[in-house]
Design an enzyme around this catalytic site. Structure first.
Site, mmCIF file in Angstrom:
data_model
loop_
_atom_site.group_PDB
_atom_site.id
_atom_site.type_symbol
_atom_site.label_atom_id
_atom_site.label_comp_id
_atom_site.label_asym_id
_atom_site.label_seq_id
_atom_site.Cartn_x
_atom_site.Cartn_y
_atom_site.Cartn_z
ATOM 1 C CE1 TYR A 1 5.095 4.123 -5.161
ATOM 2 C CE2 TYR A 1 4.208 4.310 -3.661
ATOM 3 C CZ TYR A 1 4.817 3.334 -4.713
ATOM 4 O OH TYR A 1 4.856 2.114 -4.750
ATOM 5 C CD GLU B 1 5.540 5.623 0.879
ATOM 6 O OE1 GLU B 1 5.119 7.255 0.405
ATOM 7 O OE2 GLU B 1 5.674 5.929 2.081
ATOM 8 C CB SER C 1 2.379 1.546 -1.283
ATOM 9 O OG SER C 1 3.165 2.085 -0.680
#
Ligand code: NAP
Ligand code: G4F
Length: 346
Positions: A159, A137, A135
């Site tokens: 996460y 992220e 990701s």
């Protein structure tokens, strides 16, 4: 006995990406095996149409990222040519509330699958190609604009930290054991099938409902965050292309454009002839303990090596989501099923 159709196992098949990927692979002639976790109510809505249409091309199995034995048994029995690991607790905000279960599914779950693949591959000799859903992220508090495969990681949530472990353990198994394992570092991708608590869908759903009088206001958190938003249907094609390469590698998948949450609101409400300022309220409870302020991807490597390109612009993405949610809201109005209380507080 292996049949001639290529076999793919998709974890997370009931999610947004899993449903688009399953459709893509079935259309390419794969036999798709989907892992579904047991729930007290049936959660297969996104693949219901596919289940009806492709009786011979799709098989569902129960499984959970927390269950090492079950994952190993599934891979031993299916003997897939390709495994796409899309299953995850994928909500960044929720990961602050449930850090341990996020880590178990997203980080150790990947280790469990990699171990199972290694064992089965060693036992039967046939290679199994592996895709890991990494990701953007991972870039978090990004040190470069735009972010590419060489940008350092600085995760900003439980996460993102769980995905960091998953990313590096996948790279490690590739380097240690020669697995054909690739990570797609995907920037945000959305669609009418996006979960309703992610910001884009929350906005398009609310705009549609407000336009029909089913809801009065929309509560949001940080309107100034910006994201590189693409269309999920385009992004699953990139996943497949990664596993068709002779050599495994990691790729950024993005559009190369970034927009704020505020702009997403402007476009969504604007499409329905409304001004978002009249309906959106900022709720401090929806801000995160640590925010990822801005993401912008450089998909140059995927363009060059995979021949992949996004097919939908930002404006097209907003339009297709708003239009789909308007249709849904009209149906709710006609059925009398619209929730008057309005949006989910999440
Ligand atoms: P999603 O809609 O939230 O789907 C997640 C899937 O994982 C669902 O099928 C869910 O099952 C399943 N799942 C969750 N926990 C599980 C567990 N413990 N065991 C088995 N299955 C479990 O996510 P998505 O947007 O399709 O994203 C797919 C993957 O890409 C995720 O790994 C996500 O982190 C990653 N990713 C997404 C984006 C994005 O912008 N969409 C960007 C980068 C990376 P239920 O249906 O039962 O909940
Ligand atoms: O839509 P979001 O929840 O997506 P986020 O956090 O960027 O994560 C998504 O994309 C990642 C890829 O970069 C995936 F890995 C991950 O699985 C997921 O699919 O939030 C986007 C932005 C954030 O800055 C958030 O603070 O929108 C901001 N936001 C403002 N108000 C909100 C809200 N987000 C949500 N979910 N709900 C709000 O009310």
């Amino acid at each position: 006995m292996k049949s001639s159709a290529r076999r793919a196992l998709i974890t997370g098949i009931t999610g947004q990406d899993g449903s688009y990927l399953a459709e893509l692979l079935v259309a390419k002639g794969y036999h798709v095996h989907g892992m579904v976790r047991r729930s007290s109510s049936v959660g297969t809505q996104r693949i219901d149409r596919l289940c009806l249409d492709s009786v011979d091309g799709l098989t569902l199995h129960h499984g959970d990222m927390g269950d090492a034995g079950g994952l190993a048994r599934l891979i031993r029995e299916i003997r897939p040519d390709e495994v796409y690991n899309l299953a995850a607790q994928s909500h960044v905000g929720v990961s602050f509330e449930q850090p341990a279960c996020t880590a178990d599914a997203n980080a150790f779950g990947v280790l469990r699958i990699l171990e199972a693949i290694r064992d089965v591959q060693d036992a039967i000799g046939d290679p199994i190609r592996f895709y890991q859903a990494s990701s953007s992220e991972l870039f978090g508090k990004a040190t470069e604009i735009p972010q590419s495969e060489t940008t350092p990681f600085h995760p900003r949530s439980p996460y993102a930290v769980s995905k960091l472990y998953a990313h590096w353990i996948t790279v490690n198994y590739r380097e240690s054991y020669g697995l054909h394992a690739s990570c797609g570092i995907l920037f945000n991708h959305e669609s009418p099938r996006r979960g309703e608590t992610f910001v884009t869908r929350k906005i398009t759903r609310a705009a549609a409902r407000i336009s029909l009088g089913l809801q009065e206001t929309l509560q949001l958190g940080n309107l100034d965050a910006s994201r590189d938003w693409g269309y999920a249907g385009d992004y699953v094609e990139a996943m497949w292309r990664m596993l068709q390469q002779d050599d495994p590698d990691d790729y950024v998948i993005a559009t190369g454009e970034t927009h704020t949450v505020r702009e997403f609101c402007e476009h969504s409400f604007g499409r329905l002839g409304m001004n978002y300022r009249d309906f959106v309220e900022v709720d401090q409870r929806l801000f995160r303990p640590a925010e990822v302020d801005a993401l912008l991807g450089s998909p140059e490597k995927a363009f060059r090596r995979l021949g992949w390109r996004p097919q939908h612009s930002f404006a097209e993405l907003v339009a297709l989501m708003v239009d789909a949610d308007l249709e849904l809201a009209r149906k709710e109005l006609a059925d009398g099923t619209g929730r008057r209380a309005g949006d989910s507080p999440l």
